[in-house]
Design an enzyme around this catalytic site. Structure first.
Site, mmCIF file in Angstrom:
data_model
loop_
_atom_site.group_PDB
_atom_site.id
_atom_site.type_symbol
_atom_site.label_atom_id
_atom_site.label_comp_id
_atom_site.label_asym_id
_atom_site.label_seq_id
_atom_site.Cartn_x
_atom_site.Cartn_y
_atom_site.Cartn_z
ATOM 1 N N CYS A 288 0.822 -1.085 0.067
ATOM 2 C CA CYS A 288 -0.008 -0.155 0.021
ATOM 3 C C CYS A 288 0.996 1.419 0.063
ATOM 4 O O CYS A 288 0.358 2.332 -0.575
ATOM 5 C CB CYS A 288 -0.877 -0.038 1.117
ATOM 6 N N GLU A 390 -5.107 3.869 -8.357
ATOM 7 C CA GLU A 390 -4.250 2.887 -7.764
ATOM 8 C C GLU A 390 -4.199 1.267 -8.596
ATOM 9 O O GLU A 390 -5.147 0.931 -8.684
ATOM 10 C CB GLU A 390 -4.607 2.403 -6.278
HETATM 11 P P1 NAD Z 1 -10.065 -5.627 -0.446
HETATM 12 O O1 NAD Z 1 -10.521 -4.478 0.058
HETATM 13 O O2 NAD Z 1 -10.611 -6.389 -1.753
HETATM 14 O O3 NAD Z 1 -10.160 -6.840 0.697
HETATM 15 C C1 NAD Z 1 -9.702 -6.621 1.901
HETATM 16 C C2 NAD Z 1 -10.533 -7.399 3.031
HETATM 17 O O4 NAD Z 1 -11.757 -7.043 3.042
HETATM 18 C C3 NAD Z 1 -10.640 -9.050 2.453
HETATM 19 O O5 NAD Z 1 -10.539 -9.546 3.575
HETATM 20 C C4 NAD Z 1 -11.806 -9.127 1.788
HETATM 21 O O6 NAD Z 1 -12.297 -10.120 1.798
HETATM 22 C C5 NAD Z 1 -12.560 -8.017 2.662
HETATM 23 N N1 NAD Z 1 -13.965 -7.585 2.215
HETATM 24 C C6 NAD Z 1 -14.083 -7.317 0.846
HETATM 25 N N2 NAD Z 1 -15.526 -6.673 0.749
HETATM 26 C C7 NAD Z 1 -16.018 -6.644 2.009
HETATM 27 C C8 NAD Z 1 -17.282 -6.137 2.438
HETATM 28 N N3 NAD Z 1 -18.149 -5.857 1.582
HETATM 29 N N4 NAD Z 1 -17.461 -6.376 3.692
HETATM 30 C C9 NAD Z 1 -16.574 -7.085 4.588
HETATM 31 N N5 NAD Z 1 -15.416 -7.323 4.062
HETATM 32 C C10 NAD Z 1 -14.978 -7.230 2.706
HETATM 33 O O7 NAD Z 1 -8.404 -5.341 -0.549
HETATM 34 P P2 NAD Z 1 -7.283 -6.374 -1.011
HETATM 35 O O8 NAD Z 1 -7.453 -6.510 -2.506
HETATM 36 O O9 NAD Z 1 -7.257 -7.481 -0.117
HETATM 37 O O10 NAD Z 1 -6.064 -5.443 -0.658
HETATM 38 C C11 NAD Z 1 -5.386 -4.683 -1.614
HETATM 39 C C12 NAD Z 1 -5.920 -3.135 -1.135
HETATM 40 O O11 NAD Z 1 -5.593 -3.086 -0.007
HETATM 41 C C13 NAD Z 1 -5.307 -2.182 -1.805
HETATM 42 O O12 NAD Z 1 -6.008 -0.996 -2.186
HETATM 43 C C14 NAD Z 1 -3.974 -1.570 -0.764
HETATM 44 O O13 NAD Z 1 -3.684 -0.206 -1.101
HETATM 45 C C15 NAD Z 1 -4.710 -1.640 0.465
HETATM 46 N N6 NAD Z 1 -3.765 -1.758 1.499
HETATM 47 C C16 NAD Z 1 -3.705 -0.548 2.354
HETATM 48 C C17 NAD Z 1 -3.119 -0.759 3.407
HETATM 49 C C18 NAD Z 1 -2.715 0.448 4.177
HETATM 50 O O14 NAD Z 1 -2.152 0.226 5.281
HETATM 51 N N7 NAD Z 1 -3.453 1.479 4.151
HETATM 52 C C19 NAD Z 1 -2.056 -1.777 3.507
HETATM 53 C C20 NAD Z 1 -2.219 -3.063 2.598
HETATM 54 C C21 NAD Z 1 -3.162 -2.845 1.601
#
Ligand code: NAD
Length: 486
Positions: A288, A390
Site C-alpha cells: 500500500c 491505484e
Molecule cells: P479488499 O478491499 O478487496 O479486501 C480486503 C479485505 O476486505 C478482504 O479480507 C476481503 O475479503 C474483505 N472484504 C471485501 N469486501 C468486503 C465487504 N463488503 N465487507 C467486509 N469485508 C469485505 O483489498 P485487497 O485487494 O485484499 O488488498 C489490496 C488493497 O489494500 C489495496 O487497495 C491496498 O492499497 C490496500 N492496503 C492498504 C494498506 C494500508 O495500510 N493503508 C495496507 C495494505 C493494503
C-alpha cells in the site's frame, strides 16, 4: 491437499453448510487446498465465543499476564518460523528471501511491540478547583473496547493481520479475524500457536470467506462487534464504514494509495535509485505504501531513468524457493488481469514504455501463474487514469519537474494520501516539502522504515485514524474519565 477451517473458541471447525472454495497458488495456479466459507452461523459462533472470553478468563487476566502470553505468542511464531514462512510463500508466491525478512519477523514482532507500549503508557490526571474551595481529582482510565472485527488483505497477510491483533489483544479486547480469501494459511496457523501458548479459547477467532454476502459482510454487520479495523481497498472501506454506522461502532480504516516519490537534483542518486526500486517493485508492487508516481527534477531525470531501467532489467522472476529470485507473481490471476488492463490502458493513454509492459513468458510450468513484467512508463499526462488510479502492481510512471512548488502540487494532486518518499541531501528542503505533502507517512532518503512506536495511517481517501504505538490506544480502548470530589 490442505484444508483451511475456521478457528472458533479454540477449535478448528468446518462450515456447517459444507461450503468450501479453492485456494490456488499464484505461482502456477496449482491447487493448494480448500477453504471453508463461513455463513452467518459460523460468524455468530465466533462473535459469541469472543464475547464470552471477554467476560471470562481473558477479561479477568492481569495486564502483566496478558502481556506475558502475547510475548510467548511472538516467541512461538519465531520457533515455528519455517512453517509460517512456507505457508505465507505458498499463498502469496512471494520470494522466501523477502518473506523471511519482512512478513514473518515483523508479524511476530507485532505481538511484542504493542504490549510493551501499552504497559508503559500513562493516562492523564487533572486536579480541578471547585466552587466550595475544595477540589476534585480527574483520573483517566482505559478499558478494552470489546470484540474487535479484524478484516485484513492479502498483500502482507500475517504482518498486516497481527499489526491489528497484537494491539487489540494487548489492550484486553478479543478478536474475530476475517483474513483475505486469497491468503487463509498463516492466520489459520496462528490459531495453533494461540492454543500452544495458553491463550484462552475465544480470545482469537478466525472465520474464512469473501466480502459481500459472505463472512466479511456478516462479521462487520454483526451486532456483537464493538469496533472494526480494516485494511484494504478504499471502496471496501466505504462499505465497511456504512456497516459500522449501524450501532455507531468505531472504525479504523487503512486503505489504498497512489503514492509519490520525489527525486531532487541534489539527491544521492544511487540511494534514490535503490530506494525507488524497492518502493516500486518489492512484493511485486503490492504494498500500500509503494510508489506508483515518480517525479524527478529535470537535472537528474535522464540519469535516474537510465539507472532505474538498468536495475529493473536485473530483477529476477522466479519461484519463492529460488534463492536468486527477488520478484514473484501477483496474488491471483484476477489481479493479474486487472494490472494487465492498466498495462493496456497505458498504451492507449499514450505512454512510452521504458521497460516491461507485458506478461512474461515463464515457461510451461509457470505460465499458468499470475506473472507480469516490472514496468516503467514515461510521457503520460497528469490526468491519465494510469497516473491517477491505484494499480497495485509492479509499475510506475516517471515524470520530470522543475521547481519545489510544482512538485508539491503534483504530488498532492490525488484523492489519496497514504505515503510519500523524498530523495534529497538538503535537510531543510526535505522538511519543508515533507510538511506540505498531504500524506500520513513521509519518508526522507528511505522507504518503509517503520518504528512501531510511530503513527501509521492515511490522509484523504487513504484511511481514517492512526494505529501504531500509543496511537492505537485511541481505537482499541475506551478512555473513561473518573472524577473524584475530594
Ligand atoms: P479488499 O478491499 O478487496 O479486501 C480486503 C479485505 O476486505 C478482504 O479480507 C476481503 O475479503 C474483505 N472484504 C471485501 N469486501 C468486503 C465487504 N463488503 N465487507 C467486509 N469485508 C469485505 O483489498 P485487497 O485487494 O485484499 O488488498 C489490496 C488493497 O489494500 C489495496 O487497495 C491496498 O492499497 C490496500 N492496503 C492498504 C494498506 C494500508 O495500510 N493503508 C495496507 C495494505 C493494503
Amino acid at each position: 491437499m490442505k484444508e483451511f477451517k475456521h478457528f472458533i473458541n479454540g477449535e478448528y471447525q468446518a462450515s456447517k453448510a459444507g461450503k468450501t472454495f479453492e485456494n490456488r497458488s499464484p505461482v502456477d495456479n496449482s491447487l493448494i487446498g480448500m477453504v471453508h466459507e463461513a455463513g452467518r452461523d459460523e460468524v455468530d459462533a465466533a462473535v459469541q465465543a469472543a464475547r464470552a472470553a471477554l467476560k471470562g478468563p481473558w477479561g479477568k487476566l492481569t495486564q502483566a499476564k496478558r502481556i506475558e502470553l502475547l510475548n510467548r505468542v511472538a516467541d512461538r511464531i519465531n520457533e515455528r518460523f519455517d512453517e509460517f514462512l512456507e505457508a505465507e510463500c505458498l499463498d502469496t508466491g512471494k520470494p522466501r528471501s523477502i518473506a523471511s525478512h519482512i512478513d514473518i519477523p515483523r508479524g511476530a514482532a507485532n505481538f511484542k511491540a504493542f504490549s510493551e507500549t501499552l504497559a508503559n503508557h500513562p493516562t492523564e490526571s487533572f486536579n480541578l478547583d471547585t466552587p466550595d474551595g475544595k477540589s476534585a481529582m480527574n483520573v483517566g482510565h482505559r478499558t478494552p473496547k470489546g470484540v474487535i472485527a479484524v478484516i485484513s488483505p492479502w498483500n502482507l497477510p500475517l504482518l498486516l493481520m497481527t499489526w491489528k491483533v497484537g494491539p487489540a489483544l494487548a489492550c484486553g479486547n478479543t478478536v474475530v479475524v476475517k483474513p483475505s480469501e486469497e491468503t487463509p494459511a498463516t492466520t489459520t496457523l496462528l490459531g495453533e500457536v494461540m492454543n500452544e501458548c495458553g491463550v484462552p479459547p475465544g480470545v482469537f477467532n478466525v472465520v474464512h470467506g469473501f466480502g459481500p454476502d459472505s463472512a466479511g459482510a456478516y462479521l462487520t454487520e454483526h451486532k456483537g462487534i464493538d469496533a472494526i479495523t480494516f485494511t484494504g481497498e478504499t471502496r471496501t472501506g466505504e462499505i465497511i464504514m456504512q456497516a459500522a454506522a449501524v450501532g455507531l461502532r468505531n472504525i479504523s480504516l487503512e486503505c489504498g494509495g497512489k503514492n509519490p516519490g520525489i527525486v531532487f537534483d541534489d539527491c544521492d542518486i544511487e540511494k534514490a535509485v535503490e530506494g525507488t526500486m524497492r518502493s516500486v517493485f518489492v512484493n511485486c508492487g503490492q504494498v500500500c505504501l509503494g510508489t506508483e508516481r515518480v517525479y524527478v527534477q529535470r537535472g537528474v531525470f535522464d540519469k535516474f531513468l537510465a539507472r532505474m531501467k538498468e536495475e529493473t532489467a536485473k530483477l529476477k522472476l522466479g519461484r519463492p524457493e529460488d534463492p536468486d529470485a527477488n520478484f514473484g507473481p501477483l496474488i491471483s490471476l484476477e489481479h493479474r488481469d486487472k494490472v494487465a488492463s492498466y498495462y493496456k490502458l497505458a498504451i492507449e493513454e499514450g505512454a512510452t514504455i521504458e521497460i516491461g509492459g507485458g506478461i512474461p513468458d515463464m515457461g510451461d510450468e509457470l505460465n499458468g501463474g499470475a506473472w507480469v513484467e516490472p514496468t516503467i512508463w514515461t510521457g503520460l499526462s497528469d490526468d491519465a487514469r494510469v497516473v491517477r488510479e491505484e494499480i497495485f502492481g509492479p509499475c510506475c510512471h516517471i515524470r520530470p519537474f522543475d521547481t519545489e512548488e510544482e512538485v508539491i502540487e503534483l504530488a498532492n494532486d490525488t484523492d489519496y494520501g497514504l505515503a510519500a518518499a523524498i530523495w534529497t541531501e538538503n535537510t531543510s528542503r526535505a522538511v519543508r516539502v515533507g510538511q506540505q505533502l498531504e500524506a500520513g507517512l513521509v519518508w526522507v532518503n528511505s522507504w518503509f522504515l517503520r518504528d512501531l512506536r510511530t503513527a501509521f495511517g492515511g490522509a484523504k481517501q487513504s484511511g481514517i485514524g492512526r494505529e501504531g504505538g500509543v496511537h492505537g490506544l485511541e481505537f482499541y480502548t475506551e478512555l473513561k474519565n473518573i472524577c473524584i470530589k475530594l
